[in-house]
Design a protein around this motif. Structure first.
Motif, PDB file in Angstrom:
ATOM      1  N   LEU A  10      55.017 -12.750  21.854  1.00 36.80           N
ATOM      2  CA  LEU A  10      53.640 -12.257  21.841  1.00 36.80           C
ATOM      3  C   LEU A  10      52.804 -13.103  20.878  1.00 36.80           C
ATOM      4  O   LEU A  10      53.235 -13.393  19.758  1.00 36.80           O
ATOM      5  N   ASN A  11      51.613 -13.485  21.307  1.00 40.94           N
ATOM      6  CA  ASN A  11      50.722 -14.269  20.446  1.00 40.94           C
ATOM      7  C   ASN A  11      50.317 -13.458  19.221  1.00 40.94           C
ATOM      8  O   ASN A  11      50.029 -12.258  19.322  1.00 40.94           O
TER       9      ASN A  11
ATOM     10  N   SER B 193      47.644 -13.470  17.702  1.00 38.07           N
ATOM     11  CA  SER B 193      46.267 -12.972  17.859  1.00 38.07           C
ATOM     12  C   SER B 193      46.224 -11.644  18.618  1.00 38.07           C
ATOM     13  O   SER B 193      45.190 -10.964  18.609  1.00 38.07           O
ATOM     14  N   ASP B 194      47.339 -11.262  19.264  1.00 38.28           N
ATOM     15  CA  ASP B 194      47.360 -10.043  20.081  1.00 38.28           C
ATOM     16  C   ASP B 194      48.159  -8.900  19.461  1.00 38.28           C
ATOM     17  O   ASP B 194      48.293  -7.842  20.099  1.00 38.28           O
TER      18      ASP B 194
ATOM     19  N   ASN C 189      46.281  -5.620  19.381  1.00 37.15           N
ATOM     20  CA  ASN C 189      45.490  -5.316  20.576  1.00 37.15           C
ATOM     21  C   ASN C 189      46.364  -4.511  21.538  1.00 37.15           C
ATOM     22  O   ASN C 189      47.258  -5.051  22.192  1.00 37.15           O
TER      23      ASN C 189
ATOM     24  N   GLN D  92      45.990  -3.131  24.466  1.00 38.04           N
ATOM     25  CA  GLN D  92      46.021  -3.525  25.874  1.00 38.04           C
ATOM     26  C   GLN D  92      46.895  -4.761  26.081  1.00 38.04           C
ATOM     27  O   GLN D  92      47.723  -4.807  26.995  1.00 38.04           O
ATOM     28  N   LYS D  93      46.718  -5.767  25.212  1.00 37.15           N
ATOM     29  CA  LYS D  93      47.516  -6.995  25.317  1.00 37.15           C
ATOM     30  C   LYS D  93      48.997  -6.698  25.081  1.00 37.15           C
ATOM     31  O   LYS D  93      49.880  -7.252  25.748  1.00 37.15           O
ATOM     32  N   ILE D  94      49.270  -5.825  24.125  1.00 36.60           N
ATOM     33  CA  ILE D  94      50.666  -5.471  23.837  1.00 36.60           C
ATOM     34  C   ILE D  94      51.290  -4.780  25.044  1.00 36.60           C
ATOM     35  O   ILE D  94      52.410  -5.100  25.458  1.00 36.60           O
ATOM     36  N   SER D  95      50.575  -3.829  25.630  1.00 33.46           N
ATOM     37  CA  SER D  95      51.096  -3.093  26.792  1.00 33.46           C
ATOM     38  C   SER D  95      51.363  -4.040  27.957  1.00 33.46           C
ATOM     39  O   SER D  95      52.381  -3.910  28.652  1.00 33.46           O
ATOM     40  N   GLU D  96      50.460  -4.983  28.172  1.00 32.63           N
ATOM     41  CA  GLU D  96      50.656  -5.957  29.250  1.00 32.63           C
ATOM     42  C   GLU D  96      51.889  -6.816  28.990  1.00 32.63           C
ATOM     43  O   GLU D  96      52.648  -7.132  29.911  1.00 32.63           O
ATOM     44  N   TYR D  97      52.090  -7.186  27.722  1.00 28.59           N
ATOM     45  CA  TYR D  97      53.239  -8.043  27.405  1.00 28.59           C
ATOM     46  C   TYR D  97      54.561  -7.271  27.495  1.00 28.59           C
ATOM     47  O   TYR D  97      55.590  -7.842  27.861  1.00 28.59           O
TER      48      TYR D  97
END
Length: 406
Positions: A224-225, A227-228, A231, A233-238
């Protein structure tokens, strides 16, 4: 009224069967068939389990149907910092050594990538027509790069640890064992509390934030980046990407259960997963932490908590699917671990030790050489594998020139 007693009934039956011999033969055959069926069912239910498994009986529930299983040699283990990964790494290294498998190894050092993903130019290459089998050194995950270098279908797995415990372990390790400059700036009185009051203050001492071991490091190791990491939403997507890519995520708090599950998924033997814990450090004086510290850390390491809690639920689903037999095998495994540690740490290892057959393992020998590998530290074992790899894949002439083409 005439009542027929036992003798009268027998006389009538004898007279009837003498006049109808075919009917007598039919009745006899049917009685014999019934006896055979009854005897067979009782044999399977009562006698056969004891013959197969000695005195071990599991009367709680029947075992689930055994899955089709073939031994897996092509494995990716994503090594997460301070989560018991060095112990798992030793198990994989021993397995690969015994079977002559090819490891993904760095040309120098022991990291495949401390803050970066795989780079082919940094790897020890193989002879023509050979492929890598096992990756277990530290590297940051990237699904595209991994897929381009590891050609075979691989079994992907990783390990996670309760985020606060992982944070405290990393904080101690990189403060006292391998001191990292940014953590040395934290006051020595209640350092955990002081760091969590203002983590960005201490993270600012890093020239590159990717060198932080206390900022959602598990999520970063998993790709995971940075920068995320806060976040949602970004975590859930990853998390969806990780769930699709990884076949199994171990949980350090349930390490022995995780190892038995891993053994079942890889179709290995119990001997293959014996271990002695590696790279463990306990602070001489435990840190004093409070509820506010836990709250601050959850906000600071949001990604680690979301990933851990998601895969913890999946882990327990897998445990449930295996049924009660998993607990019985885990207890047996723990007893073998105790025997292994006693034998490997003893001064007299001249004679091998025989482990007897059980419901979960065939008889096997534990040798002094097994213990040498089990007890070997992470770095010496990596360097040994690198030397072995170079001998096998880069034979040199006495003049120092390569005798094989690239």
């Amino acid at each position: 009224m005439v009542l027929y007693g036992g003798k009268g009934l027998r006389r009538r039956m004898v007279r009837f069967f003498s006049m109808n011999p075919r009917f007598f033969v039919l009745c006899t055959c049917l009685s014999f068939v019934g006896f055979v069926i009854l005897f067979q069912s009782e044999w399977k239910r009562r006698v056969l389990p004891d013959l197969q498994f000695g005195t071990v009986r599991d009367n709680t529930k029947p075992r689930p149907p055994k899955r089709f299983c073939h031994l897996k040699n092509n494995i990716v283990f994503l090594k997460v910092h301070k989560a018991g990964s060095s112990t798992v790494m030793n198990v994989l290294q021993r397995f690969g050594l015994q079977r002559g498998l090819n490891f993904v190894l760095p040309k120098r050092g022991h990291y495949l990538g401390k803050i970066t993903t795989l780079k082919k130019a940094n790897l020890l290459p193989l002879k023509a027509n050979e492929t890598y089998n096992i990756l277990c050194n530290h590297v940051v995950y990237n699904r595209t790069v991994f897929g381009s270098i590891l050609k075979h279908p691989m079994f992907y797995f990783a390990i996670l640890r309760s985020p606060f415990n992982q944070f405290v372990s990393a904080f101690n390790y990189y403060s006292y064992i391998y001191p990292n400059k940014y953590l040395l700036e934290v006051p020595k009185v209640n350092p955990i509390t002081e760091y969590l009051k203002n983590p960005l203050k201490y993270e600012s001492f890093l020239n590159d934030p990717r060198f932080s071991y206390t900022n959602s490091r598990m999520a970063f190791d998993l790709g995971l980046n940075l920068s995320d990491v806060r976040n949602e939403q970004k975590i859930s997507e990853y998390i969806k990407i990780l769930e699709a890519d990884f076949h199994f995520i171990m949980i350090m708090e349930y390490f022995e259960v995780s190892m038995v599950l891993l053994k079942r998924y890889l179709c290995w033997d119990l001997k293959d997963i014996l271990f002695v814990p590696k790279n463990i450090y306990s602070a001489k004086k435990p840190h004093q932490v409070g509820v506010e510290d836990l709250r601050r850390h959850r906000a600071w390491s949001k990604a680690d908590y979301m990933i851990y809690e998601h895969f913890l639920i999946i882990f327990w689903k897998k445990v449930y699917e295996e049924g009660p037999d998993l607990a019985l095998e885990t207890e047996h495994y723990r007893s073998l671990l105790t025997v292994t540690r006693t034998y490997c740490k003893s001064q007299n290892r001249k004679k091998s030790m025989t482990i007897t057959q059980s419901k979960w393992n065939e008889p096997f020998e534990l040798t002094s050489y097994d213990c040498d590998i089990i007890m070997k530290g992470e770095l010496p074992l990596v360097y040994m594998l690198q030397s072995k790899h170079k001998r096998e894949h880069f034979p040199y002439s006495l003049k120092g020139k390569r005798t094989i083409s690239k």
